[in-house]
Write an enzyme that holds these catalytic residues in place. Sequence first.
Site, mmCIF file in Angstrom:
data_model
loop_
_atom_site.group_PDB
_atom_site.id
_atom_site.type_symbol
_atom_site.label_atom_id
_atom_site.label_comp_id
_atom_site.label_asym_id
_atom_site.label_seq_id
_atom_site.Cartn_x
_atom_site.Cartn_y
_atom_site.Cartn_z
ATOM 1 N N HIS A 99 0.810 -1.217 0.000
ATOM 2 C CA HIS A 99 0.000 0.000 0.000
ATOM 3 C C HIS A 99 0.848 1.275 0.000
ATOM 4 C CE1 HIS A 99 -4.167 1.357 0.269
ATOM 5 N NE2 HIS A 99 -3.759 2.358 0.998
ATOM 6 N N ASP A 166 -7.366 4.786 8.883
ATOM 7 C CA ASP A 166 -8.697 4.859 8.279
ATOM 8 C C ASP A 166 -9.018 3.610 7.456
ATOM 9 O OD1 ASP A 166 -9.172 7.310 9.395
ATOM 10 O OD2 ASP A 166 -8.566 8.450 7.630
ATOM 11 N N GLU A 282 -11.471 13.692 13.137
ATOM 12 C CA GLU A 282 -10.765 14.010 11.903
ATOM 13 C C GLU A 282 -11.475 15.196 11.253
ATOM 14 O OE1 GLU A 282 -9.802 10.930 9.144
ATOM 15 O OE2 GLU A 282 -8.730 9.707 10.628
#
Length: 519
Positions: A99, A166, A282
Amino acid sequence: MASYLMFSKALIVLWLSCIVVTEAGSQVWSPIQAHKELASKLFRDPMNLSIASTDYGHITHHTPFAVFAPSSIRDIANLIKFSNSLHIPFTIAQRGQGHSVNGQSMTSNGVVVNMNELNNGYRNGERIIIVSKGRIPFADVGGEQIWNDVLNASLKFGLTPLIWTDYLFLSIGGTLSNAGVGGQAFRFGPQISNVYELDVVTGKGDVVTCSAEKHSELFYAVLGGLGQFGIITRARIALGPAPTRVKWIRLFYNNFTSFSKDQEHLISFSGRNETNGTDYVEGFLLLDQPGMDLSFYPVPDQARITSLVTQYGIIYIIELAKYYDNSSQGHVDQDLKRLFQGLKFIPKFIFQKDVSYEEFLNRVHAGELLLRKQGLWDVPHPWLNLLVPRSQISDFDQIVFKGIILKQNLTAGLVLIYPMNRSKWDDKMSAVTADEDVFYGVSFLHSTGFNNFEEFLAQNQQILHVCADAGIRIKQYVPQFKTKEEWAQQFGPKWKLFQQRKDQFDPNRILSPGQGIFN
């Protein structure tokens, strides 16, 4: 005769590992040097090489000489020791979910370790062992496993990790090598602040169990160490009681000062046992650009939201969550009402959902499934992640959000902005933060086409340049630099120690060449 046949078979298996061109030059591998079991786990077929030569960013591409499929931790240690035994060692990159966005999990002509092979035969978190439900509960987790598996396994015991990124489909070793930040970090710190113990294979091939009390130098080096000192093969993760439901809320602001002050107020309730505050904070921008995602909001409200964004150009949104369960269900709404008193969001622009804990944590995965169906997931991601001091965040808003992002009108992703408390980070660890008690994480999470990602890369460079010219003391999160001077500036006072730790744990500069720090 039997010995001759065995040696001939080894030669057949080992042909693939005879010549490697490394970043340092060419190196001949003698078939006699490498054990046949080691060589039999090196693969050079086009599919394996292709997968290992790209990542989630789809921007940087480096083809390794081979992909290594370990079936045990000892295999990884033996591979590293074999590299160290050569006159010119080959580089080794560990790859979990791939990732990274700038080739950090790659190596040119070295060997990529496919960490997922360690998890073959195990599904749904079966390798995770909940060792204790007592006073200090924890989970022992393989470094190759993904956080979603940790969630599923720990919930069976009514427990949960305390801090999440997240996106949950990332490997344990991958996030711990960076820091692991998210909306709970203001309260519990990053994921690296919630680890009790690690098993690490160092750049020398030593297998070491380390903690704050045992082999602490390696423990602190590896956490946030960008994979430079060792490969994480096990982590002991802190757990706490799991909630069952979440009040998921978004508040709208047309004034940046009110937005940032309210965010900072919300993260001031930062005690680990705090009950008066929120559990997640957030924030992000809603820009007057085509393709606004309004799927979170009730359809009858979408027109007035669009009108508001059109009027102001930028709307700032605080996203927060309050966890609850059966014991707190009766007063959670009253708790939120008290929490909202004094906040300066736009009246009547407050939106709320009530969802399960799992649904909230996997909110990004739901979007991923839709993007995959549309063929929009495996595309370039020219991301930029920054850490900005609180004292300069208003300047950042003026010169970057308003001066670049809004004016240039490049429409391709999400812009996150939320504060964290530096006191929740352990400065002995390798991870770098902005040098103030409160700092903001700012992420430009672009998704683009293969024919236009360069303009976003150019915009990222412009952001970095204008911040430098304005004297904004940013640090990069998941950084990628081209020169040693840039790395030294990134690590600041930690740079000398970082170099010393590299000499101590990976003296031949074998590990994680894709970071570009020492290779």
